[in-house]
Enzyme design. Structure first.
Site, PDB file in Angstrom:
ATOM      1  N   HIS A 173     -13.248 -25.472 -25.225  1.00 54.44           N
ATOM      2  CA  HIS A 173     -14.689 -25.724 -25.060  1.00 54.44           C
ATOM      3  C   HIS A 173     -15.078 -26.083 -23.621  1.00 54.44           C
ATOM      4  CE1 HIS A 173     -14.222 -25.645 -29.288  1.00 54.44           C
ATOM      5  NE2 HIS A 173     -13.952 -26.919 -29.479  1.00 54.44           N
ATOM      6  N   ASP A 233     -14.698 -19.538 -30.167  1.00 56.72           N
ATOM      7  CA  ASP A 233     -14.830 -20.869 -29.594  1.00 56.72           C
ATOM      8  C   ASP A 233     -16.215 -21.286 -30.055  1.00 56.72           C
ATOM      9  OD1 ASP A 233     -15.706 -22.979 -27.903  1.00 56.72           O
ATOM     10  OD2 ASP A 233     -13.985 -22.570 -26.642  1.00 56.72           O
ATOM     11  N   HIS A 234     -16.274 -22.215 -31.015  1.00 57.58           N
ATOM     12  CA  HIS A 234     -17.578 -22.427 -31.662  1.00 57.58           C
ATOM     13  C   HIS A 234     -18.619 -22.994 -30.696  1.00 57.58           C
ATOM     14  CE1 HIS A 234     -16.294 -26.654 -32.246  1.00 57.58           C
ATOM     15  NE2 HIS A 234     -17.558 -26.933 -32.415  1.00 57.58           N
TER      16      HIS A 234
END
Ligand code: BG6
Length: 496
Positions: A247, A184-185
């Site tokens: 996110h 999950d960047h």
């Protein structure tokens, strides 16, 4: 016990000898992954020797592929780091190989390209999620997945609990959970990691971080971009599954989690998943009062007119897909009972802004009421992007000899200014380095993915049962007016 970053305590992380990037010619690889690998190379953080193998379906000669990587790095956020000499050394690591996950022995060319040697191979799947299953199965069949290898996958893992389970099962048939790194960047962003530092590196917040002192919490992830031609993926997925499931819920976990026993992968992820388990499930009834779906109509972005969602090139004219969602979530546990968490994300919003607002309760008694002075409740604003700032709003006396006059003054900390000398890193640099170091703390564990999908599924089912349609909002606004009502109904308001 000393913190351990490897899966078994005391185990030395397995060294890696290569990274295979599936989807090597795609958008993410071009904008983020090659530039991040290049930065790690320049910082001397890649092992030696370490091969980089680009894999995709079309045959491309090595030289042409390397030229594409060269141009991608120059055009990227890391373009300022570029220098021909360093790139020449970097390019020596790179090979390209055409693969076909569906063919009987479609990974034979990959097997032949990987240089033998000690150490594991990292398989990075920068592909559509529909390829996760076939690629991991093929890696297993062709003997390329061994105990030393790691697999890295991007979100989304599935589109609901059922499909997420399937993807996790298929990956699980070739790789053990300790070998799976789900990206999950947002967790790779400095500002997001700073949330952990703010909460657990300072003693002053913890006594106030609960329902006794906090009135409500808001998490906003607002974007100014529209669908950006991603119809194939975005339409039918929508803001809830694209942004909230990953996110936004990860941010919520970091805000709401209990202090972990240490900064170890298990300790951190155990606490995060407990938050997901504590989310009150949404029902057909509660979606009507606790959620708002929106879709952008024509409006303005950056001062220029922009089309509405349904007028974008390639639009599906009758699409009911949401490009905005606002939710009132409840975390049913001792710390947070009664504290609403307002979550909101959308495309074509007024500003690009990701922020967390911790709204404290008002002072219990106003000693200044007799002289006509109101007190604003304190607020902690944690801005994650575009700038990283932490602001605490406090009541102060305005200077002067007359009667006491009070005003709100922000206590402002700009982390961008405080750390101006440090280069802003692409989130993927951190994530790739952690994969190399076998540290999964900032990656999403299987049970987290499945727990977050369960909560999201409840909302989707509620929407379907209640027939909840999207509400239009003009591009360049803060979403449909119903989102304002969502907070104001409870005497709260969005921070804008
Ligand atoms: C991605 C979503 O995960 O995150 C996109 O799929 C979104 O729709 C993007 O635009 C936002 O990321 P960032 O880092 O620009 O905030």
């Amino acid at each position: 016990m000393s913190p351990s970053y490897s899966s078994a305590a005391g185990e030395v992380p397995a060294p890696c000898r290569a990274l295979v990037l599936f989807g090597a010619t795609g958008d993410l690889a071009r904008r983020m992954l090659w530039p991040s690998l290049y930065a790690l190379h320049c910082d001397g953080l890649l092992p030696e020797p370490f091969q980089l193998v680009g894999a995709a379906t079309k045959p491309i000669p090595d030289a042409e592929f390397i030229a594409r990587v060269h141009d991608a790095i120059r055009a990227s956020a890391n373009g300022s780091l570029f220098n021909e000499q360093a790139f020449e050394a970097f390019a020596k690591r790179i090979r390209y190989v055409a693969v076909d996950a569906a063919a009987e022995d479609g990974f034979a060319p990959l097997r032949a390209t990987l240089a033998p040697g000690a150490g594991g191979v990292i398989y990075y799947l920068s592909t559509g999620p529909e390829h996760f299953g076939p690629i991991s199965a093929q890696l297993g069949r062709s003997g390329l997945a061994d105990a030393m290898s790691r697999i890295v996958v991007e979100k989304p893992i599935g589109t609901d609990t059922g499909t997420a389970l399937q993807v996790n099962e298929t990956m699980g048939s070739a790789f053990a959970e300790r070998q799976v790194f789900r990206i999950d960047h947002y967790l790779g962003k400095e500002a997001v990691q700073n949330l952990l530092a703010l909460r657990f590196g300072n003693a002053i917040f913890e006594p106030l971080w609960n329902s006794t002192a906090i009135d409500y919490v808001q998490i906003t992830v607002a974007e100014t971009v529209g669908i950006e031609g991603r119809w194939g993926y975005y339409d039918g997925v929508g803001a809830l599954r694209d942004m909230v499931q990953s996110h936004v819920l990860q941010l919520l976990c970091l805000v709401a989690m209990e202090p972990p026993a240490g900064f170890t992968p298990s300790a951190v992820r155990n606490e995060k998943v407990k938050v997901l388990w504590s989310l009150r499930p949404m029902t057909r009834e509660s979606v009507l009062t606790h959620t708002v779906r929106g879709q952008y109509a024509a409006g303005f972005s950056g001062g220029k007119p922009v089309p509405g969602y349904l007028e974008e090139a390639g639009a599906r004219p009758a699409s009911d897909n949401e490009s905005f969602v606002a939710l009132r979530a409840e975390v049913d546990n001792w710390r947070w009972a009664g504290v609403p968490f307002y979550l909101r994300t959308g495309k074509r919003m007024q500003e690009r802004s990701s922020e967390i607002v911790i709204q404290f309760k008002p002072a219990p008694f106003n000693i200044f009421a007799g002289i006509g002075q109101n007190l604003a409740a304190n607020m902690l604003l944690i801005k994650l992007q575009p700038n990283e700032t932490i602001t605490l709003s406090l009541m102060h006396k305005k200077p002067g000899l007359n009667e006491v006059r009070l005003g709100e003054v922000p206590l402002n900390l700009s982390l961008d200014d405080a750390f101006a000398a440090s280069r802003k890193r692409i989130a993927y640099e951190r994530m790739l380095l952690d994969v190399l170091r076998d540290n999964p703390a900032l990656f999403v564990r299987r049970d987290e993915v499945e727990a977050s999908w369960q909560w999201i599924d409840g909302i989707v089912h509620g929407w379907q049962a209640a027939g909840q349609k999207v509400k239009p909002y003009p591009a360049g606004s803060w979403g449909p007016t119903a989102a304002v009502a969502l907070t104001e109904r409870h005497g709260h308001s969005w921070h804008e």
